[in-house]
Design a protein around this motif. Structure first.
Motif, PDB file in Angstrom:
ATOM      1  N   MET A   1      30.104  25.519  35.215  1.00 48.04           N
ATOM      2  CA  MET A   1      31.098  26.557  34.987  1.00 48.04           C
ATOM      3  C   MET A   1      30.464  27.925  35.214  1.00 48.04           C
ATOM      4  SD  MET A   1      33.299  27.390  31.544  1.00 48.04           S
ATOM      5  CE  MET A   1      31.888  28.177  30.744  1.00 48.04           C
ATOM      6  N   THR A   2      31.181  28.825  35.915  1.00 47.15           N
ATOM      7  CA  THR A   2      30.679  30.175  36.127  1.00 47.15           C
ATOM      8  C   THR A   2      30.719  30.962  34.825  1.00 47.15           C
ATOM      9  OG1 THR A   2      32.905  30.910  36.706  1.00 47.15           O
ATOM     10  CG2 THR A   2      31.493  30.170  38.502  1.00 47.15           C
ATOM     11  N   ASP A   3      29.928  32.059  34.799  1.00 46.86           N
ATOM     12  CA  ASP A   3      29.928  32.909  33.618  1.00 46.86           C
ATOM     13  C   ASP A   3      31.315  33.493  33.391  1.00 46.86           C
ATOM     14  OD1 ASP A   3      27.259  32.429  33.277  1.00 46.86           O
ATOM     15  OD2 ASP A   3      26.612  34.224  34.363  1.00 46.86           O
ATOM     16  N   VAL A  34      49.514  40.846  37.470  1.00 46.64           N
ATOM     17  CA  VAL A  34      48.043  40.870  37.524  1.00 46.64           C
ATOM     18  C   VAL A  34      47.477  40.210  36.282  1.00 46.64           C
ATOM     19  CG1 VAL A  34      46.014  42.363  37.528  1.00 46.64           C
ATOM     20  CG2 VAL A  34      47.988  42.941  38.957  1.00 46.64           C
ATOM     21  N   LEU A  35      48.049  40.531  35.130  1.00 43.13           N
ATOM     22  CA  LEU A  35      47.585  39.941  33.881  1.00 43.13           C
ATOM     23  C   LEU A  35      47.771  38.430  33.896  1.00 43.13           C
ATOM     24  CD1 LEU A  35      46.527  40.148  30.989  1.00 43.13           C
ATOM     25  CD2 LEU A  35      48.860  40.687  30.250  1.00 43.13           C
ATOM     26  N   SER A  36      48.910  37.971  34.357  1.00 42.16           N
ATOM     27  CA  SER A  36      49.171  36.526  34.409  1.00 42.16           C
ATOM     28  C   SER A  36      48.161  35.820  35.305  1.00 42.16           C
ATOM     29  CB  SER A  36      50.598  36.267  34.910  1.00 42.16           C
ATOM     30  OG  SER A  36      51.553  36.796  34.013  1.00 42.16           O
ATOM     31  N   ARG A  37      47.835  36.438  36.443  1.00 42.36           N
ATOM     32  CA  ARG A  37      46.852  35.824  37.359  1.00 42.36           C
ATOM     33  C   ARG A  37      45.476  35.758  36.708  1.00 42.36           C
ATOM     34  NH1 ARG A  37      49.562  38.938  41.337  1.00 42.36           N
ATOM     35  NH2 ARG A  37      47.923  40.527  41.292  1.00 42.36           N
ATOM     36  N   GLN A  38      45.105  36.810  35.987  1.00 42.18           N
ATOM     37  CA  GLN A  38      43.794  36.823  35.334  1.00 42.18           C
ATOM     38  C   GLN A  38      43.699  35.747  34.250  1.00 42.18           C
ATOM     39  OE1 GLN A  38      41.032  38.793  36.089  1.00 42.18           O
ATOM     40  NE2 GLN A  38      42.241  39.262  37.919  1.00 42.18           N
ATOM     41  N   ILE A  39      44.777  35.546  33.520  1.00 46.68           N
ATOM     42  CA  ILE A  39      44.774  34.516  32.477  1.00 46.68           C
ATOM     43  C   ILE A  39      44.706  33.123  33.105  1.00 46.68           C
ATOM     44  CG2 ILE A  39      46.093  33.465  30.604  1.00 46.68           C
ATOM     45  CD1 ILE A  39      44.785  36.148  29.891  1.00 46.68           C
ATOM     46  N   ARG A  40      45.448  32.914  34.201  1.00 44.82           N
ATOM     47  CA  ARG A  40      45.376  31.615  34.887  1.00 44.82           C
ATOM     48  C   ARG A  40      43.971  31.370  35.415  1.00 44.82           C
ATOM     49  NH1 ARG A  40      50.592  33.047  36.835  1.00 44.82           N
ATOM     50  NH2 ARG A  40      49.711  33.776  38.816  1.00 44.82           N
ATOM     51  N   ALA A  41      43.334  32.421  35.939  1.00 39.29           N
ATOM     52  CA  ALA A  41      41.969  32.276  36.450  1.00 39.29           C
ATOM     53  C   ALA A  41      41.010  31.927  35.306  1.00 39.29           C
ATOM     54  CB  ALA A  41      41.524  33.570  37.143  1.00 39.29           C
ATOM     55  N   LEU A  42      41.208  32.551  34.155  1.00 42.20           N
ATOM     56  CA  LEU A  42      40.358  32.246  33.003  1.00 42.20           C
ATOM     57  C   LEU A  42      40.558  30.801  32.561  1.00 42.20           C
ATOM     58  CD1 LEU A  42      38.376  33.163  30.809  1.00 42.20           C
ATOM     59  CD2 LEU A  42      40.339  33.976  29.484  1.00 42.20           C
ATOM     60  N   GLU A  43      41.786  30.350  32.525  1.00 41.93           N
ATOM     61  CA  GLU A  43      42.066  28.954  32.155  1.00 41.93           C
ATOM     62  C   GLU A  43      41.402  27.997  33.137  1.00 41.93           C
ATOM     63  OE1 GLU A  43      46.335  29.066  29.832  1.00 41.93           O
ATOM     64  OE2 GLU A  43      46.359  29.251  32.019  1.00 41.93           O
ATOM     65  N   HIS A  44      41.427  28.362  34.410  1.00 34.13           N
ATOM     66  CA  HIS A  44      40.793  27.511  35.430  1.00 34.13           C
ATOM     67  C   HIS A  44      39.280  27.477  35.215  1.00 34.13           C
ATOM     68  CE1 HIS A  44      40.093  25.585  39.299  1.00 34.13           C
ATOM     69  NE2 HIS A  44      39.190  26.532  39.566  1.00 34.13           N
ATOM     70  N   GLU A  45      38.671  28.640  34.929  1.00 35.17           N
ATOM     71  CA  GLU A  45      37.232  28.699  34.713  1.00 35.17           C
ATOM     72  C   GLU A  45      36.809  27.872  33.504  1.00 35.17           C
ATOM     73  OE1 GLU A  45      36.207  32.772  34.342  1.00 35.17           O
ATOM     74  OE2 GLU A  45      36.850  33.306  36.378  1.00 35.17           O
ATOM     75  N   LEU A  46      37.641  27.905  32.453  1.00 36.51           N
ATOM     76  CA  LEU A  46      37.299  27.198  31.225  1.00 36.51           C
ATOM     77  C   LEU A  46      37.745  25.744  31.238  1.00 36.51           C
ATOM     78  CD1 LEU A  46      38.210  29.975  28.610  1.00 36.51           C
ATOM     79  CD2 LEU A  46      35.932  29.298  29.383  1.00 36.51           C
TER      80      LEU A  46
END
Length: 292
Positions: A1-3, A34-46
């Motif tokens: 997992m990336t940082d 933009v916020l929704s995309r960032q949250i989806r990206a965070l969910e993907h990272e985690l």
């Protein structure tokens, strides 16, 4: 997992606290997509879903609740690091002492300045809600706190204790009494969180009657006194606070069976600062009589 990106964590905390993407986006001053995309990206990272979304509500999942618990101190630590580095770059070195209303830190400040003339001492007034947070986010090196507090990750040094008083409207039936028992206040409305006064909470009529009233969060002493003077309820305050904020439209009455308020010095246990250790040792020898 990336940082994990701290910016994404800040976005997540905003949504978790608002439980509404639109309000969180306004708070962060960014567009909602933009916020929704960032949250989806965070969910993907985690590799975990953080929010359960429906057309009517946004709720935290179990993973989201865990991340919120862990993210807040991580963000605060990052902010504290930024503050300390910026402070070191500016120079001269400063040492900041947080303190709660009613507490006079002057004797300790003077003693510390005499001990460490190379350090510029600053003071920071805190509230019930941020007296510990100022340590986590780096605004203060030490904080003179009123217990109870969440002590996880902190070093604590007891300083002194003082009585607590009932603050009543000047025309209250008990105003002017030499003293009262906590039972005399059982049917009153308390202008602070009941957990701050467990002796009252355990006998109070209002929480069990189904008629409990709610006011907006009252954080400052001045706000509490305004509510009390207006007849909206009562408050329980330490003796030093009651004396400092005396006014004609409220009455301070001793309460016989209330445990005293305990005042302690707190600092982050993870910090290995020589100045903090010196101040902590000095604080234990200072005469705090000015606060009583």
């Amino acid at each position: 997992m990336t940082d994990v990106d701290l910016r994404k964590l800040r976005y997540f905390v905003a949504v978790a606290e608002e439980l509404h993407f639109g309000r969180a986006a306004e708070r962060l001053h960014i567009a909602q997509p933009v916020l929704s995309r960032q949250i989806r990206a965070l969910e993907h990272e985690l590799g975990a879903q953080l929010f359960a979304r429906t057309k009517r509500a946004t709720e935290l999942t179990a993973a989201g609740r865990q991340l919120l618990e862990d993210a807040r101190p991580l963000i605060s630590s990052a902010e504290a690091l930024r503050r300390r580095v910026a402070q070191a770059a500016r120079g001269p070195r400063t040492f900041t002492i947080g303190f709660m209303p009613g507490i006079t830190v002057t004797p300790a400040v003077r003693a510390f300045e005499a001990l460490r003339p190379d350090i510029e001492v600053e003071v920071l007034r805190t509230t019930t809600f941020d007296q510990v947070q100022v340590l986590y986010d780096g605004r203060a090196d030490v904080s003179v706190v009123r217990l109870p507090i969440e002590q996880r990750g902190l070093s604590i040094r007891p300083l002194f204790e003082e009585p607590r008083l009932a603050i009543l409207p000047a025309d209250h039936r008990l105003a002017g009494k030499p003293s009262v028992d906590i039972g005399d206040l059982a049917d009153e409305h308390l202008m602070q969180h009941p957990d701050q006064v467990p002796e009252w909470r355990d006998i109070a009529v209002e929480p069990r009657s189904g008629r409990s009233r709610r006011f907006s969060e009252v954080s400052s002493v001045e706000e509490k006194l305004e509510h009390v003077a207006s007849g909206r309820g009562i408050s329980i305050l330490p003796l030093s606070v009651a004396r400092f904020y005396q006014r004609a439209d409220v009455s301070a009455v001793p309460v016989n069976d209330l445990a005293p308020n305990k005042i302690s010095l707190a600092w982050l246990a993870s910090r290995r600062s020589r100045a903090i250790q010196e101040f902590a040792a000095l604080a234990g020898t200072v005469d705090w009589v000015m606060t009583r």
